[in-house]
Design an enzyme around this catalytic site. Structure first.
Site, PDB file in Angstrom:
ATOM      1  N   CYS A 103       0.820  -1.213   0.000  1.00 29.53           N
ATOM      2  CA  CYS A 103       0.000   0.000   0.000  1.00 29.53           C
ATOM      3  C   CYS A 103       0.849   1.257   0.000  1.00 29.53           C
ATOM      4  O   CYS A 103       0.648   2.159  -0.810  1.00 29.53           O
ATOM      5  CB  CYS A 103      -0.928  -0.001   1.212  1.00 29.53           C
ATOM      6  SG  CYS A 103      -2.026   1.425   1.247  1.00 29.53           S
TER       7      CYS A 103
ATOM      8  N   CYS B 110      -1.463   1.570  -3.189  1.00 29.67           N
ATOM      9  CA  CYS B 110      -2.485   2.599  -2.984  1.00 29.67           C
ATOM     10  C   CYS B 110      -1.934   4.019  -2.938  1.00 29.67           C
ATOM     11  O   CYS B 110      -2.440   4.916  -3.626  1.00 29.67           O
ATOM     12  CB  CYS B 110      -3.236   2.347  -1.675  1.00 29.67           C
ATOM     13  SG  CYS B 110      -3.489   0.634  -1.239  1.00 29.67           S
TER      14      CYS B 110
ATOM     15  N   LYS C  74       0.094   5.307  -6.133  1.00 33.55           N
ATOM     16  CA  LYS C  74      -0.862   5.309  -7.236  1.00 33.55           C
ATOM     17  C   LYS C  74      -1.837   6.475  -7.096  1.00 33.55           C
ATOM     18  O   LYS C  74      -2.183   7.132  -8.084  1.00 33.55           O
ATOM     19  CB  LYS C  74      -1.616   3.982  -7.254  1.00 33.55           C
ATOM     20  CG  LYS C  74      -2.641   3.852  -8.355  1.00 33.55           C
ATOM     21  CD  LYS C  74      -3.380   2.531  -8.224  1.00 33.55           C
ATOM     22  CE  LYS C  74      -4.155   2.465  -6.920  1.00 33.55           C
ATOM     23  NZ  LYS C  74      -4.813   1.155  -6.705  1.00 33.55           N
TER      24      LYS C  74
ATOM     25  N   TYR D 225      -9.123  -3.829 -11.640  1.00 32.33           N
ATOM     26  CA  TYR D 225      -9.054  -2.462 -11.139  1.00 32.33           C
ATOM     27  C   TYR D 225      -7.680  -1.839 -11.334  1.00 32.33           C
ATOM     28  O   TYR D 225      -7.569  -0.632 -11.602  1.00 32.33           O
ATOM     29  CB  TYR D 225      -9.493  -2.411  -9.670  1.00 32.33           C
ATOM     30  CG  TYR D 225      -8.471  -2.931  -8.680  1.00 32.33           C
ATOM     31  CD1 TYR D 225      -7.573  -2.077  -8.063  1.00 32.33           C
ATOM     32  CD2 TYR D 225      -8.424  -4.282  -8.350  1.00 32.33           C
ATOM     33  CE1 TYR D 225      -6.644  -2.547  -7.151  1.00 32.33           C
ATOM     34  CE2 TYR D 225      -7.497  -4.755  -7.448  1.00 32.33           C
ATOM     35  CZ  TYR D 225      -6.612  -3.887  -6.847  1.00 32.33           C
ATOM     36  OH  TYR D 225      -5.688  -4.358  -5.951  1.00 32.33           O
TER      37      TYR D 225
ATOM     38  N   GLU E   6      -7.253   1.581 -13.529  1.00 30.27           N
ATOM     39  CA  GLU E   6      -6.676   2.729 -12.822  1.00 30.27           C
ATOM     40  C   GLU E   6      -5.462   3.265 -13.570  1.00 30.27           C
ATOM     41  O   GLU E   6      -5.335   4.481 -13.795  1.00 30.27           O
ATOM     42  CB  GLU E   6      -6.310   2.341 -11.387  1.00 30.27           C
ATOM     43  CG  GLU E   6      -7.513   2.194 -10.485  1.00 30.27           C
ATOM     44  CD  GLU E   6      -7.167   1.754  -9.076  1.00 30.27           C
ATOM     45  OE1 GLU E   6      -7.986   1.965  -8.181  1.00 30.27           O
ATOM     46  OE2 GLU E   6      -6.077   1.179  -8.868  1.00 30.27           O
TER      47      GLU E   6
ATOM     48  N   THR F 142      -6.247  -2.921   1.856  1.00 33.11           N
ATOM     49  CA  THR F 142      -5.465  -2.478   3.014  1.00 33.11           C
ATOM     50  C   THR F 142      -6.308  -2.366   4.285  1.00 33.11           C
ATOM     51  O   THR F 142      -5.910  -2.877   5.341  1.00 33.11           O
ATOM     52  CB  THR F 142      -4.771  -1.147   2.704  1.00 33.11           C
ATOM     53  OG1 THR F 142      -3.819  -1.360   1.660  1.00 33.11           O
ATOM     54  CG2 THR F 142      -4.065  -0.593   3.928  1.00 33.11           C
TER      55      THR F 142
ATOM     56  N   HIS G 196     -28.370  19.711  -1.131  1.00 32.84           N
ATOM     57  CA  HIS G 196     -28.515  20.274  -2.478  1.00 32.84           C
ATOM     58  C   HIS G 196     -27.675  21.547  -2.629  1.00 32.84           C
ATOM     59  O   HIS G 196     -27.594  22.342  -1.689  1.00 32.84           O
ATOM     60  CB  HIS G 196     -29.990  20.605  -2.719  1.00 32.84           C
ATOM     61  CG  HIS G 196     -30.271  21.119  -4.096  1.00 32.84           C
ATOM     62  ND1 HIS G 196     -30.290  20.298  -5.205  1.00 32.84           N
ATOM     63  CD2 HIS G 196     -30.516  22.373  -4.542  1.00 32.84           C
ATOM     64  CE1 HIS G 196     -30.557  21.021  -6.271  1.00 32.84           C
ATOM     65  NE2 HIS G 196     -30.700  22.286  -5.895  1.00 32.84           N
TER      66      HIS G 196
ATOM     67  N   GLU H 294     -26.956  13.660  -3.510  1.00 34.35           N
ATOM     68  CA  GLU H 294     -28.369  13.739  -3.141  1.00 34.35           C
ATOM     69  C   GLU H 294     -29.223  12.770  -3.959  1.00 34.35           C
ATOM     70  O   GLU H 294     -30.310  12.371  -3.522  1.00 34.35           O
ATOM     71  CB  GLU H 294     -28.892  15.164  -3.304  1.00 34.35           C
ATOM     72  CG  GLU H 294     -28.985  15.652  -4.742  1.00 34.35           C
ATOM     73  CD  GLU H 294     -29.519  17.077  -4.828  1.00 34.35           C
ATOM     74  OE1 GLU H 294     -30.677  17.295  -4.407  1.00 34.35           O
ATOM     75  OE2 GLU H 294     -28.773  17.957  -5.298  1.00 34.35           O
TER      76      GLU H 294
END
Length: 458
Positions: free
Chosen positions: A43, A48, A51, A184, A188, A318, A443, A448
């Site tokens: 990580c 992580c 990256k 992923y 990525e 992680t 909002h 929302e």
């Protein structure tokens, strides 16, 4: 006096191993951790964290485009890969030093060596210079994580293919790059490299990218990536790699053609890093994926040997490794047997745009025989509409019909990783769609929409 050198010996100083070592040491246990590299693990050092810094850097051109759309006289300038790369590595060094300092502060001994089993209580520690010594421990925790691999069926991959580990130390940015894979990591890095100005082609052997994710999420992300300029070729797999006279990588495809790129990244998978642990000495046999089999309390078939994190191939994240570490300490040292619940784990994919997901996909709900309703929406966010862009956000709720409980939330769009963290609380708490609807919307926000969805998909 204990008959062992240590109460606990941890193999691997990644996020899970460090947390377990620190917590055990803070309870007064004599603890050591063996690490071949630097503390921090995948990580911090090659996953992580570096990256995510690359994601931030790669998003700047899009932000500049938005700035122009909002009236700013914004200039892109040029990107200095070398400056960024070195700054990134310096930050990783700083974080690793913090990991080391926290271990030492807790009273943990850090051993810079490779650890392998001699028997259930004995480890052989080998330094990079070749020196060896044996240590014993009452309890041993395997936390070595995973490692990217290159497929063996494709000639030339070992010589000319890159893995995700290589991406943070590239001597220069390539002009063109093929990324092999559809998971992923592949999507990525496709977004990252495209954002940094690289001409990116994604090659995936399956029919749709992101196997295991909700099908509508897969389709929406694929469309968005294509809209941004990433070329995606599915049912397409390299069968051979070689270099041409200019040093570029020529990829021979299963479709019969060839394509040439400056670099080829293989993001086709990771596997538990069990090689060299000598698990045979314990009679532990990794499963078909190379993972160390454990029970719900992270115990292997050997009573005093445990394993957590990616090496167990349960949920390779992680935060999960950290939670498994905490559960391990509760179980072993606090007489409080604790099994971490691996259901309904919120997950973010830092693709461009981001994915946030928690709970069941539609296919998983069908497989479980659950009767459910689906609520979806696709819309342009305010800032995109203002500047005349075409990108859209996708959101989806899966609701169990009988109980009205929201059992799946899926989102593709800006800040999806941030939004899904809070949605994950609601799914974990088994809140109903009525309770979501009773929550006042904030909002104007994209989030929302999650509490204002009214129409069921036909």
């Amino acid at each position: 006096m204990t008959k062992y050198d240590y109460d606990l010996f941890v193999i691997g100083a990644g996020s899970g191993g460090v947390r377990a070592a620190r917590l055990a040491a803070q309870l007064g246990k004599k603890v050591a951790v063996a690490e071949e590299d630097r503390p921090g693990g995948t990580c911090v050092l090659r996953g992580c964290v570096p990256k995510k810094f690359m994601v931030y850097a790669s998003e700047v051109p899009e932000q500049i485009d938005y700035a122009r759309g909002f009236g700013w006289d914004a200039q892109a300038g040029s990107f200095d890969w070398n400056a960024f790369r070195d700054r990134n590595q310096a930050e990783l060094t700083r974080l690793s030093q913090i990991y080391s300092a926290n271990l030492v502060k807790a009273g943990v001994e850090i051993v810079n060596a490779h650890a392998a089993f001699a028997d259930a209580h004995t480890l052989v520690l080998t330094t990079k210079s070749g020196g060896q010594r044996r240590v014993t421990a009452d309890t041993i925790l395997i936390a070595v994580g995973g490692w990217p691999f290159l497929p063996q069926h494709c000639p030339g991959v070992a010589e000319h293919g890159l893995t995700s580990n290589d991406m943070f130390l590239l001597p220069e940015l390539p002009k063109t790059m093929a990324i092999v894979g559809g998971g992923y990591i592949a999507v990525e890095f496709a977004g990252i490299m495209h954002g940094l100005g690289v001409d990116v082609t994604l090659l995936y052997r399956g029919q749709k990218i992101l196997r295991g994710f909700d099908d509508e999420v897969r389709d929406h992300l694929s469309n968005e990536m294509t809209l941004r300029g990433v070329k995606i070729h599915t049912e397409c797999d390299p069968v051979k790699l070689h270099l041409d006279e200019k040093g570029r990588t020529v990829v021979t495809l299963n479709t019969g053609g060839t394509a040439t790129f400056d670099k080829v990244l293989y993001a086709s998978g990771r596997k538990p890093k069990t090689e060299g642990l000598n698990l045979d000495a314990l009679g532990i046999k990794p499963d078909v994926h190379g993972a160390v089999p454990v029970d719900p309390f992270s115990r292997t078939e050997v009573e005093n040997v445990y394993a957590i994190g990616d090496v167990t191939n349960r949920a390779n994240l992680t935060p999960v490794a950290i939670r498994e570490a905490i559960a391990f300490v509760e179980t072993v040292y606090k007489a409080n047997p604790t099994a971490y619940d691996h259901e309904n784990i919120p997950t973010a994919v830092f693709s461009q745009p981001q994915i946030g997901t928690v709970g069941l996909t539609e296919a998983e709900a069908v497989e479980k025989g659950i009767e459910f309703d689906v609520y979806t929406t696709r819309f342009k966010p305010m800032k995109t509409s203002f500047v005349g862009g075409n990108s859209r956000i996708f959101m989806k709720l899966i609701v169990e019909r009988k109980s009205d409980v929201v059992i799946g939330v899926h989102m593709v769009g800006g800040d999806a990783g941030e939004i899904i963290q809070l949605a994950g609380i609601a799914v974990k708490a088994k809140l109903t769609k009525a309770q979501w609807d009773a929550t006042c919307a904030v909002h104007p926000t994209a989030a929302e929409e999650l509490v204002t969805l009214k129409d069921k998909r036909a």
